[in-house]
Design an enzyme around this catalytic site. Sequence first.
Site, PDB file in Angstrom:
ATOM      1  N   TYR A 622      -0.859  14.868  -8.635  1.00  0.00           N
ATOM      2  CA  TYR A 622      -1.302  13.578  -8.575  1.00  0.00           C
ATOM      3  C   TYR A 622      -2.168  13.063  -9.463  1.00  0.00           C
ATOM      4  O   TYR A 622      -2.987  14.076  -9.927  1.00  0.00           O
ATOM      5  CB  TYR A 622      -2.377  13.247  -7.174  1.00  0.00           C
ATOM      6  CG  TYR A 622      -1.867  13.718  -5.806  1.00  0.00           C
ATOM      7  CD1 TYR A 622      -1.831  15.058  -5.486  1.00  0.00           C
ATOM      8  CD2 TYR A 622      -1.576  12.726  -4.790  1.00  0.00           C
ATOM      9  CE1 TYR A 622      -1.579  15.702  -4.496  1.00  0.00           C
ATOM     10  CE2 TYR A 622      -1.274  13.368  -3.388  1.00  0.00           C
ATOM     11  CZ  TYR A 622      -1.227  14.742  -3.386  1.00  0.00           C
ATOM     12  OH  TYR A 622      -0.919  15.203  -1.989  1.00  0.00           O
ATOM     13  N   HIS A 702      -2.770   6.514  -0.415  1.00  0.00           N
ATOM     14  CA  HIS A 702      -4.181   6.796  -0.463  1.00  0.00           C
ATOM     15  C   HIS A 702      -4.647   5.123  -1.105  1.00  0.00           C
ATOM     16  O   HIS A 702      -5.407   5.289  -1.716  1.00  0.00           O
ATOM     17  CB  HIS A 702      -4.382   7.688  -1.241  1.00  0.00           C
ATOM     18  CG  HIS A 702      -4.019   9.076  -0.900  1.00  0.00           C
ATOM     19  ND1 HIS A 702      -3.875  10.092  -1.797  1.00  0.00           N
ATOM     20  CD2 HIS A 702      -3.778   9.504   0.095  1.00  0.00           C
ATOM     21  CE1 HIS A 702      -3.447  11.163  -1.181  1.00  0.00           C
ATOM     22  NE2 HIS A 702      -3.581  10.816   0.141  1.00  0.00           N
ATOM     23  N   ASN A 745      -8.069  13.703  -2.296  1.00  0.00           N
ATOM     24  CA  ASN A 745      -7.631  12.487  -0.934  1.00  0.00           C
ATOM     25  C   ASN A 745      -8.805  11.803  -0.504  1.00  0.00           C
ATOM     26  O   ASN A 745      -9.537  12.521  -0.208  1.00  0.00           O
ATOM     27  CB  ASN A 745      -6.778  13.473   0.040  1.00  0.00           C
ATOM     28  CG  ASN A 745      -5.705  14.423  -0.574  1.00  0.00           C
ATOM     29  OD1 ASN A 745      -6.283  15.454  -1.458  1.00  0.00           O
ATOM     30  ND2 ASN A 745      -4.561  14.222  -0.021  1.00  0.00           N
TER      31      ASN A 745
HETATM   32  C1  LIG Z   1       1.111   9.869   5.639  1.00  0.00           C
HETATM   33  C2  LIG Z   1      -0.254   9.694   5.350  1.00  0.00           C
HETATM   34  C3  LIG Z   1      -0.780  10.757   4.913  1.00  0.00           C
HETATM   35  C4  LIG Z   1      -2.176  10.947   4.535  1.00  0.00           C
HETATM   36  N1  LIG Z   1      -2.610  12.126   4.044  1.00  0.00           N
HETATM   37  C5  LIG Z   1      -3.892  12.138   3.779  1.00  0.00           C
HETATM   38  C6  LIG Z   1      -4.748  13.279   3.537  1.00  0.00           C
HETATM   39  O1  LIG Z   1      -4.269  14.425   3.727  1.00  0.00           O
HETATM   40  N2  LIG Z   1      -6.172  13.248   3.315  1.00  0.00           N
HETATM   41  C7  LIG Z   1      -6.699  12.088   3.244  1.00  0.00           C
HETATM   42  O2  LIG Z   1      -7.960  12.134   2.601  1.00  0.00           O
HETATM   43  N3  LIG Z   1      -5.998  10.939   3.209  1.00  0.00           N
HETATM   44  C8  LIG Z   1      -4.741  10.850   3.588  1.00  0.00           C
HETATM   45  N4  LIG Z   1      -4.268   9.504   4.078  1.00  0.00           N
HETATM   46  C9  LIG Z   1      -4.785   8.528   3.888  1.00  0.00           C
HETATM   47  C10 LIG Z   1      -6.048   8.281   4.907  1.00  0.00           C
HETATM   48  O3  LIG Z   1      -5.250   8.396   6.177  1.00  0.00           O
HETATM   49  C11 LIG Z   1      -6.489   6.743   4.871  1.00  0.00           C
HETATM   50  O4  LIG Z   1      -6.938   6.665   3.660  1.00  0.00           O
HETATM   51  C12 LIG Z   1      -7.454   6.534   5.897  1.00  0.00           C
HETATM   52  O5  LIG Z   1      -6.814   6.462   7.276  1.00  0.00           O
HETATM   53  C13 LIG Z   1      -7.687   4.903   5.841  1.00  0.00           C
HETATM   54  O6  LIG Z   1      -8.709   4.443   6.871  1.00  0.00           O
HETATM   55  P1  LIG Z   1      -8.852   3.068   7.352  1.00  0.00           P
HETATM   56  O7  LIG Z   1     -10.089   2.908   8.305  1.00  0.00           O
HETATM   57  O8  LIG Z   1      -9.122   2.135   6.048  1.00  0.00           O
HETATM   58  O9  LIG Z   1      -7.613   2.478   7.728  1.00  0.00           O
HETATM   59  P2  LIG Z   1      -6.529   2.981   8.638  1.00  0.00           P
HETATM   60  O10 LIG Z   1      -6.461   4.586   8.913  1.00  0.00           O
HETATM   61  O11 LIG Z   1      -5.047   2.661   8.290  1.00  0.00           O
HETATM   62  O12 LIG Z   1      -6.734   2.368  10.318  1.00  0.00           O
HETATM   63  C14 LIG Z   1      -6.664   1.015  10.559  1.00  0.00           C
HETATM   64  C15 LIG Z   1      -6.511   0.742  11.965  1.00  0.00           C
HETATM   65  O13 LIG Z   1      -6.543  -0.682  12.068  1.00  0.00           O
HETATM   66  C16 LIG Z   1      -5.553  -0.884  13.344  1.00  0.00           C
HETATM   67  N5  LIG Z   1      -5.065  -2.190  12.769  1.00  0.00           N
HETATM   68  C17 LIG Z   1      -4.534  -2.622  11.809  1.00  0.00           C
HETATM   69  N6  LIG Z   1      -4.248  -4.112  11.966  1.00  0.00           N
HETATM   70  C18 LIG Z   1      -4.936  -4.496  13.065  1.00  0.00           C
HETATM   71  C19 LIG Z   1      -4.943  -5.737  13.645  1.00  0.00           C
HETATM   72  N7  LIG Z   1      -4.648  -6.935  13.148  1.00  0.00           N
HETATM   73  N8  LIG Z   1      -5.505  -5.689  15.098  1.00  0.00           N
HETATM   74  C20 LIG Z   1      -5.898  -4.726  15.812  1.00  0.00           C
HETATM   75  N9  LIG Z   1      -5.826  -3.399  15.001  1.00  0.00           N
HETATM   76  C21 LIG Z   1      -5.331  -3.193  13.657  1.00  0.00           C
HETATM   77  C22 LIG Z   1      -4.502   0.235  13.053  1.00  0.00           C
HETATM   78  O14 LIG Z   1      -3.563   0.303  14.113  1.00  0.00           O
HETATM   79  C23 LIG Z   1      -5.225   1.282  12.602  1.00  0.00           C
HETATM   80  O15 LIG Z   1      -5.725   2.244  13.773  1.00  0.00           O
HETATM   81  C24 LIG Z   1      -2.729   9.628   4.546  1.00  0.00           C
HETATM   82  C25 LIG Z   1      -2.198   8.703   4.814  1.00  0.00           C
HETATM   83  C26 LIG Z   1      -1.071   8.367   5.459  1.00  0.00           C
HETATM   84  C27 LIG Z   1      -0.379   7.158   5.887  1.00  0.00           C
END
Ligand SMILES: Cc1cc2nc3c(=O)[nH]c(=O)nc-3n(C[C@H](O)[C@H](O)[C@H](O)COP(=O)(O)OP(=O)(O)OC[C@H]3O[C@@H](n4cnc5c(N)ncnc54)[C@H](O)[C@@H]3O)c2cc1C
Length: 768
Positions: A622, A702, A745
């Site tokens: 990456y 990410h 990550n």
């Molecule tokens: C397949 C995958 C693998 C990854 N691997 C890694 C890793 O190994 N290491 C790492 O550091 N990062 C990894 N990431 C990235 C990391 O998971 C994300 O950066 C992190 O989860 C982001 O957090 P967040 O709080 O911004 O949002 P999210 O984790 O996306 O959470 C958002 C939440 O809001 C909810 N939501 C959304 N819209 C609404 C709405 N309108 N009403 C009510 N609820 C809603 C969703 O259901 C979700 O639960 C990975 C991501 C993915 C998808």
Amino acid sequence: MFGHLLLALLPLVGSAFAQSGSIYTDPGNGFTFDGITDPVYDVTYGVIFPTDTTSTEFIGEIVAPVAAQWIGVALGGAMIDNLLLVVWTNGNTIVSSTRYATDYIQPVPYAGPTLTTLPSSSVNSTHWKFVFRCQNCTSWLGGGSIPVSGSGVLAWAYSSIPVDDPADPNSDFLEHTDFGFFGMNFADAHTSNYNNYLNGNAGTSTPPTGSPTTTTTSPTTGPTTPATPYDYVIVGAGPGGIIAADRLSEAGKKVLLLERGGPSTGETGGTYTAPWAAGTNLTKFDIPGLFESMFTDSNPWYWCKDINFFAGCLLGGGTSVNGALYWYPTDSDFSTNNGWPNSWGYHQPYTSAMQARLPSTDHPSTDGQLYLEQSANVVMQLLNGQGYRQVTINNDVNSKDHVYGYSAFDFLNGKRGGPVATYLQTANARSNFVYKDYTMVSNIVRNGSQITGVKTNDTSLGPNGVVPLTPNGRVILSAGSFGSPRILFQSGIGPTDMLQTVQGNPAAAPNLPPQSEWINLPVGMAVSDNPSINLVFTHPSIDAYDNWADVWSDPRPADAAQYLASQSGVFAGASPKLNFWRAYSGIDANQRWAQGTVRPGAASVNTTLPYNASEIFTITVYLSQGITSRGRIGINAGLEATALVNPWLTDPVDKTVLIQALNDVVSNMNSISGLTMITPDSGMTIEEYVDLYDPGTMCSNHWVGSNKMGTNSSTAVVDENAKVFNTNNLFVVDASIIPALPVGNPHGMLMSAAEQAVANILALAGGP
Ligand SMILES: Cc1cc2nc3c(=O)[nH]c(=O)nc-3n(C[C@H](O)[C@H](O)[C@H](O)COP(=O)(O)OP(=O)(O)OC[C@H]3O[C@@H](n4cnc5c(N)ncnc54)[C@H](O)[C@@H]3O)c2cc1C
Ligand SMILES: *[C@@H]1O[C@H](CO)[C@@H](O)[C@H](O)[C@H]1NC(C)=O
Ligand SMILES: *[C@@H]1O[C@H](CO)[C@@H](O)[C@H](O)[C@H]1NC(C)=O
Ligand SMILES: *[C@@H]1O[C@H](CO)[C@@H](O)[C@H](O)[C@H]1NC(C)=O
Ligand SMILES: *[C@@H]1O[C@H](CO)[C@@H](O)[C@H](O)[C@H]1NC(C)=O
Ligand SMILES: *[C@@H]1O[C@H](CO)[C@@H](O)[C@H](O)[C@H]1NC(C)=O
Ligand SMILES: *[C@@H]1O[C@H](CO)[C@@H](O)[C@H](O)[C@H]1NC(C)=O
Ligand SMILES: *[C@@H]1O[C@H](CO)[C@@H](O)[C@H](O)[C@H]1NC(C)=O
Ligand SMILES: *[C@@H]1O[C@H](CO)[C@@H](O)[C@H](O)[C@H]1NC(C)=O
């Protein structure tokens, strides 16, 4: 070449066909079509016409497994002298054209009809779906036509061989692999929702009929229940939302956390267990070794269906479905160089608070042993020859040049831990905290800059589903890098083009504030995601673990038994085994970092040379902190969140550095006996490989920056307190506020940022 094609004339209709069309509703877009699913290739073909039978257009869809290289449809049921549609994919886009043939030869492009791709079209890892409008399509040269008020025949053609030039809609292609016909009673295939469909909206679910009916889309109304107001309403239970909820409830605030999805781990009431773990509380989201099965599940209900990239729509968000690679942030991650305002330069107290709640481990098995480490051992030898040294990554956080170490995770006790197992549990124990799942938030309700409530789809929470705030109450969006921008757009906050898109959507438009109250901010602009490229190798020491194919349904019995008995062994770890970093400078003014992740198995192999599939492993390289490429996130007419501009390698310097990093990784490959690179294989250079790489598969999930933090509203969406510019009481705490990618990550760095953001919010005067 086109010898065995569709019959020229089909005197047969209706029941003479093995299949005839019937009415179905596409669960993805909610549209009703008349059509069939071909049982051999599993391709769905559907059409629907407006109620006006003098109209010359229709909406159609083709849903095909990715194995389908191109699909054709003959609107008159035969190849010759017919209007033909031909469709294929080019990366993540769908390419289509109208064609015509006067003999069994290559059909040529045909002018006259207008083919428009509609928003619910998509391409994912398993399928592509082309939803389209075909105007001036019911009759064509030579006198042929679709009998829109009667019955007729449609023909399909399927090919397993790609077209010559996928980027060119006028590309040539070889004769199809197979074809077939089906009868259609077109008289039944009309809907009064036709115009709604054009707008990406399913409208009301009236059955299609020849007779017109009136369509209404009314906002949700419900009983005028006396609603409970909250000091803080937090939208989204991912890592950002959970940490905000815990810290605000700890401070005595009355907090409501809303989540659109349902339970994940067993501890939260989740019940999605592998057959071999039946009868336990160890779900797919608990068992680290099931990570790779997230991408091969036949019913992946946990992904958000209205986001064009992988995003978790369940409790924990991304942290319930991700690889759980967990890096404590470096000082440079929060530097002004990396886009943060000066006041964010001192992150250590917040990072320490996070570490205290959620320590990392690079030995996730409860017996303290390492498992399936062969790929780590091979790559360590490789990197030793390049001047790297081994570190315990999270003990030596700021060392990110020429270092490698065992992968670190936020697993706890041999299970997925993360914020769900820690911060959420302490919040749950407080009487001033309420968690509500299966609740979808569409927008916030505001009077100018003052937020007054949050609009949900649950009328038990308040009149029209609106949750009110206490005096001075605040709203925090934590719906993720795609979800939070979508809520802002639907609340009249963002670039004008996105707000106009909402205005064009009949379901969402009534919730928009008047145009005079729109707040123009760069929501969705300047996003980044790590461009990542996979190199695939074989080495005789490797156990590729059957490429993780059977971990869900048929695991190695001893490994499954060991895990169930003591949460130890292979299943106590996810697929990554080793990570490494190297810094790159020169070329332009920017320092960039490359990160490597090593794991047994491979997502895909592309070689014509023989290789031993039991010995494959992958190094993903990456490009991380310092990348200069940026893209844009937005919504389409159906309100699906998507990348309007892809963020990967838009700056050629990023590409040069990534190619350099890949070449460096393999520079001394010959010094490791038995090590062979199979993708790219010896027939291709790294440069050629990167040039040919499908941009969509460079995605690392990410995403950051769509509501980035900054000092002014011309370049940023939130201020140093994570407050949305030009609002009084609206905040964002999730990955979208991060201005630029960290070196690793992102979710560790995001959780530290969430600690800091919520501390700032609590300290900010004027709150509840
Ligand atoms: C397949 C995958 C693998 C990854 N691997 C890694 C890793 O190994 N290491 C790492 O550091 N990062 C990894 N990431 C990235 C990391 O998971 C994300 O950066 C992190 O989860 C982001 O957090 P967040 O709080 O911004 O949002 P999210 O984790 O996306 O959470 C958002 C939440 O809001 C909810 N939501 C959304 N819209 C609404 C709405 N309108 N009403 C009510 N609820 C809603 C969703 O259901 C979700 O639960 C990975 C991501 C993915 C998808
Ligand atoms: C409709 O298509 C025909 C060819 O099928 C073309 O001749 C005609 O000009 C088109 N009409 C319009 C209005 O585009
Ligand atoms: C891929 O697309 C198909 C067709 O739209 C859909 O049925 C399937 O659920 C999608 N898969 C994923 C993982 O989103
Ligand atoms: C699973 O969890 C539930 C609820 O926490 C508990 O009642 C049950 O005993 C647990 N089952 C097992 C097998 O641990
Ligand atoms: C609200 O939306 C969520 C997520 O789509 C869904 O699970 C839930 O059933 C909906 N609730 C209502 C009352 O429609
Ligand atoms: C909106 O706020 C203004 C003051 O800023 C106030 O005069 C007006 O009554 C408010 N409107 C509503 C509907 O509350
Ligand atoms: C596989 O490799 C060949 C050349 O070896 C290349 O032409 C082709 O595009 C590659 N396919 C994919 C899907 O990358
Ligand atoms: C492939 O590799 C496995 C594991 O190293 C080994 O047992 C097997 O004999 C190899 N097969 C061939 C055909 O070399
Ligand atoms: C806004 O912030 C950007 C980025 O920090 C900066 O370059 C620009 O000069 C600022 N503009 C104003 C008007 O302060």
